[in-house]
Design a protein around this motif. Structure first.
Motif, short mmCIF file in Angstrom:
data_model
loop_
_atom_site.label_atom_id
_atom_site.label_comp_id
_atom_site.label_asym_id
_atom_site.label_seq_id
_atom_site.Cartn_x
_atom_site.Cartn_y
_atom_site.Cartn_z
N VAL B 230 0.84 -1.20 0.00
CA VAL B 230 0.00 0.00 0.00
C VAL B 230 0.87 1.25 0.00
CG1 VAL B 230 -1.72 1.26 1.32
CG2 VAL B 230 -1.85 -1.22 1.18
N ALA B 231 1.87 1.24 0.87
CA ALA B 231 2.73 2.42 0.97
C ALA B 231 3.50 2.64 -0.33
CB ALA B 231 3.69 2.26 2.13
N GLU B 232 3.98 1.53 -0.91
CA GLU B 232 4.73 1.65 -2.17
C GLU B 232 3.85 2.20 -3.28
OE1 GLU B 232 7.99 0.23 -2.78
OE2 GLU B 232 7.97 0.85 -4.88
N LEU B 233 2.62 1.66 -3.38
CA LEU B 233 1.69 2.17 -4.40
C LEU B 233 1.41 3.65 -4.18
CD1 LEU B 233 -0.98 -0.62 -4.93
CD2 LEU B 233 0.62 0.26 -6.59
N ASN B 234 1.27 4.02 -2.89
CA ASN B 234 0.97 5.42 -2.60
C ASN B 234 2.10 6.35 -2.99
OD1 ASN B 234 -1.64 5.32 -1.75
ND2 ASN B 234 -1.11 4.86 0.37
N ILE B 235 3.34 5.84 -2.81
CA ILE B 235 4.49 6.66 -3.23
C ILE B 235 4.40 6.96 -4.72
CG2 ILE B 235 6.96 6.49 -3.72
CD1 ILE B 235 6.81 7.15 -0.97
N TRP B 236 4.13 5.91 -5.50
CA TRP B 236 4.02 6.11 -6.94
C TRP B 236 2.83 7.00 -7.27
CZ3 TRP B 236 7.70 4.97 -10.27
CH2 TRP B 236 8.68 4.05 -9.87
#
Lengths: 347, 430
Positions: B230-236
């Motif tokens: 989730v955090a990685e997707l949010n970064i992108w």
């Protein structure tokens, strides 16, 4: 397929349209066939009585909304030699793109243009009615229409008739009638964008649609800067003015031109130096609509700015644009009317 | 049926309706979710590897549903074959549609084959489900090796298809932007920014959609949501949103300021977006709730890891992108070409080109997604991401990039098929 004649083109052309796609894939084989068969088949100018009967039977079973049946051109233009032309669409006197070919590699005999003389338009809408009548245009859509254009606004005037809280005004407006029609542009964006080559520009300048090919995507309707195209709600395809091509090909004027009581619409061949349109274009300043878009419209407006025009006094004449007046061209037409801004002697 | 209330009045009207609003939205989701899949397949973001197969499935399902919008919008849908037989290339960008779409479908088929081949090979040995085992055997096309070498070959295919696919995805979405951007008849469309803006907002919407789909399937199957994903997707998402905001601001400045814009562009932008009917959809929904609020709400690391926050923001982002499509398509046509006033663009609820048909297209997309999830073994990585205790089979741990990570308990390689796919069978979920 053995029926050759002017009228049968619709069914055959839609069929041959598919065939042309296959021909593109098969390539040389088909063109070889076309070139050998063309020698055997003679051009037929008119359908025989039997062919006409079959033709009428075809249209009775498959009625069309539009009144014109097929885009008919002069036999000289090559439409009737269908083995040579339709099987090999490069020989057709039409262009789907790359319009500068017209007049160069595509032979151009006529160049139909219309001149709207706004000095004369009285806004009676007779042309609109005539067009609807002639072309069976459904309710709610128009191939040509006459807008009422109002320019100007309110100016403060102590004696004015319009009294408001913030002052007294009189209206300082000019009203004019503006006939609108498809501009049959020399570089029509609507034709370029058609994804299936259903719309085309004839060599004589007329932009037309093949209703049997149109997929109704709306791209051309959106791409026309003049809102001259629309969706025909009955046949569910794009539709537009054809300059009454069916009448033209039989030597008649477009219906709107015939019906105009004040001769505000002038139609003719720009390639013919003696035609009335050529004379008008050579002697009077004209404007075209949305010139900056580079579509090169072929409907010209005289006195679009609605300045008072007095033939006897050039002093009152205002020429809004003179860009379209080519004095060299005028000279080649051996005109002798005084040019605007011509103070005598110097040209 | 007449598409608008004003049909028959003789007035200028919008010709491209809600289906054309939806078409760039769906194709943007196609391109965007494909980009999410490539993040791990091509760009080495291994943390996103578990959701890559799911993203590929979402992309494919939407890709199959996308043409329904334009097909439904066409007044003569039975003549669609002319796009092949009478293709007007290269002059008409719309004529490229079938060419691009078919090549995209073929490429996706190759990619899906490679992504799921190892999983299908394992599935082919299912005892309890003869039909699905047979289907899985069919989908492997006879290549059923599950050793490290064949998995690595799959991975290589996936990397190639992802590399080519990202170009085709941009082409697929870019040509739609080009259709609008190249139209000189419409003052608000005619801009070279439009294709770029479409592609960036496509990526934005794709990331948000994958986020939402991930939450939905995790909820449905009762998995624990991996906050790292989730955090990685949010970064992108934040990165793409920043780009999107930048382009939006450029567009706003280039069209909404009198000194900078052509007169016609400025006048219509001003009348429609600053004072007109699109004020709220543009400033509130597209920019405010669709871009600025998510950017603020995803600003810190803690907020980015919050699932509720991410879900709400993903939804808002999707809504904002849809509103952007609406503002472009409807706004461009509300600016009259020949008259002085704003063209009516009524919302039609039922019938041709209406809300009903849009819902139908999305329904088809959901059905296709469900069918594909039944057909393909897409859950392995996702399940594995929540079970941190299970060790990874030696030799297979480093191939998780392509979504074929086989989280098999060590030492059970001989019974891998049974050990690996227990929960994938219906009713086998914890």
């Amino acid at each position: 397929m053995s029926v050759a004649g002017i009228g049968v083109g619709v069914s055959r052309r839609s069929f041959l349209g598919v065939l042309a796609g296959v021909a593109a894939a098969v390539g040389t084989a088909v063109s070889f066939l076309g070139s050998t068969a063309a020698a055997a088949i003679k051009p037929v100018a008119r359908p025989s009585a039997a062919q006409m009967k079959r033709l009428l039977a075809y249209y009775r079973t498959k009625p069309r909304w539009a009144s014109w049946l097929v885009p008919e051109l002069n036999a000289d233009d090559g439409w009737q030699r269908w083995m040579r032309t339709i099987l090999n669409s490069k020989n057709l006197p039409i262009a789907h793109d790359n319009f500068s070919r017209i007049g160069t590699t595509i032979k151009q005999t006529h160049h139909w243009v219309m001149v709207m003389d706004e000095r004369r338009c009285i806004g009676c809408q007779a042309c609109v009615v005539a067009c609807k009548d002639e072309n069976n245009v459904p309710v709610g859509v128009y191939r040509t229409w006459v807008d009422v254009v109002e320019t100007g606004g309110m100016v403060p005037d102590p004696a004015g008739p319009i009294v408001t809280d913030v002052g007294t005004y009189r209206s300082e407006v000019k009203r004019s009638s503006m006939p609108l029609i498809c501009n049959h542009c020399d570089h029509p964006p609507c034709v370029d964008v058609c994804p299936v080559k259903a719309t085309f520009k004839r060599a004589d300048g007329i932009v037309m649609i093949d209703y049997d090919l149109c997929i109704g995507c709306g791209y051309c309707v959106e791409a026309c800067p003049y809102n001259a195209r629309f969706f025909n709600p009955v046949q569910q395809t794009a539709d537009k003015c054809t300059f009454c091509a069916h009448r033209l090909d039989r030597g008649l004027l477009p219906a709107c031109v015939t019906s105009c009581p004040t001769h505000a619409r002038v139609f003719g061949d720009k390639n013919d130096p003696t035609s009335e349109v050529s004379t008008l274009l050579a002697t009077l300043p004209t404007t075209v609509l949305k010139e900056d878009l580079g579509t090169d419209p072929q409907v010209f407006y005289i006195n679009r700015e609605q300045e008072v025009y007095d033939e006897n006094s050039t002093g009152n004449t205002v020429y809004p644009y003179t860009a379209n007046l080519n004095s060299n061209e005028y000279a080649t037409l051996s005109g002798n009317a005084p040019l605007p801004g011509d103070t005598g002697g110097q040209r | 049926m007449p598409p608008t209330n004003y049909y028959g009045s003789g007035l200028e009207q919008g010709y491209w309706g809600l289906m054309i609003v939806t078409y760039p939205f769906i194709s943007g989701l196609v391109a965007g979710s494909f980009v999410v899949a490539t993040l791990s397949q091509l760009f080495g973001r291994k943390r996103l590897a578990p959701i890559a197969p799911m993203a590929a499935i979402v992309s494919f399902a939407l890709l199959l549903a996308a043409p329904l919008t334009i097909w439904g919008d066409s007044r003569q849908p039975s003549r669609v074959y002319e796009l092949i037989t009478r293709m007007h290339v290269p002059y008409s960008p719309m004529a490229l549609f079938l060419l691009i779409w078919i090549s995209y479908v073929i490429l996706m088929l190759v990619e899906l084959y490679a992504v799921f081949r190892a999983g299908n090979a394992a599935r082919a040995e299912w005892a309890g489900q003869p039909l699905r085992a047979k289907l899985a055997r069919l989908l492997t096309l006879g290549v059923r090796g599950r050793d490290a070498g064949s998995v690595r070959r799959d991975e290589r295919i996936v990397r190639w298809t992802a590399g080519i696919g990202i170009l085709i995805a941009f082409l697929f979405h870019g040509y739609i932007g080009f259709i609008f951007g190249s139209m000189k008849s419409r003052a608000l469309w005619s801009s070279p920014l439009i294709p770029v803006l479409f592609i960036i907002s496509a990526i934005v919407s794709g990331i948000a959609l994958i986020q939402l789909v991930y939450f939905a399937v995790a909820k449905w199957y009762g998995w624990r949501i991996d906050k790292a994903i989730v955090a990685e997707l949010n970064i992108w998402l934040v990165g793409a949103l920043l780009l999107d905001l930048y382009l939006d601001m450029v567009e706003l400045l280039m069209s909404g300021v009198r000194s900078y814009a052509p007169e016609e562009t400025y006048e219509w932008f001003n009348r429609l977006y600053f004072h007109g009917p699109l004020l709220w959809t543009y400033f509130l929904f597209q920019l405010g709730l669709g871009v600025v609020l998510p950017l603020v709400a995803l600003a810190t690391k803690r907020w980015r890891a919050s699932i509720v926050n991410s879900g709400v923001m993903a939804f808002l982002v999707l809504m904002g992108v849809y509103m952007m499509r609406w503002n472009v398509v409807a706004g461009g046509q509300m600016a009259s070409k020949v008259t002085n006033d704003i063209v009516s663009f009524p919302l039609v609820w039922t019938g041709y080109d209406s809300v009903q048909t849009v819902v139908g297209v999305f329904g088809v997309a959901v059905l296709l997604f469900l069918a594909l999830t039944w057909l393909l073994p897409w859950k392995n990585g996702l399940q594995g991401s929540s079970s941190s205790t299970s060790p990874v089979a030696p030799g297979l741990d480093d191939v998780g990039v392509s979504g074929v990570s086989l989280n098999t308990p060590a030492g059970t390689a001989s019974t891998m098929a049974d050990a690996q796919w227990p929960a994938d069978q219906p009713g086998g979920n914890p």
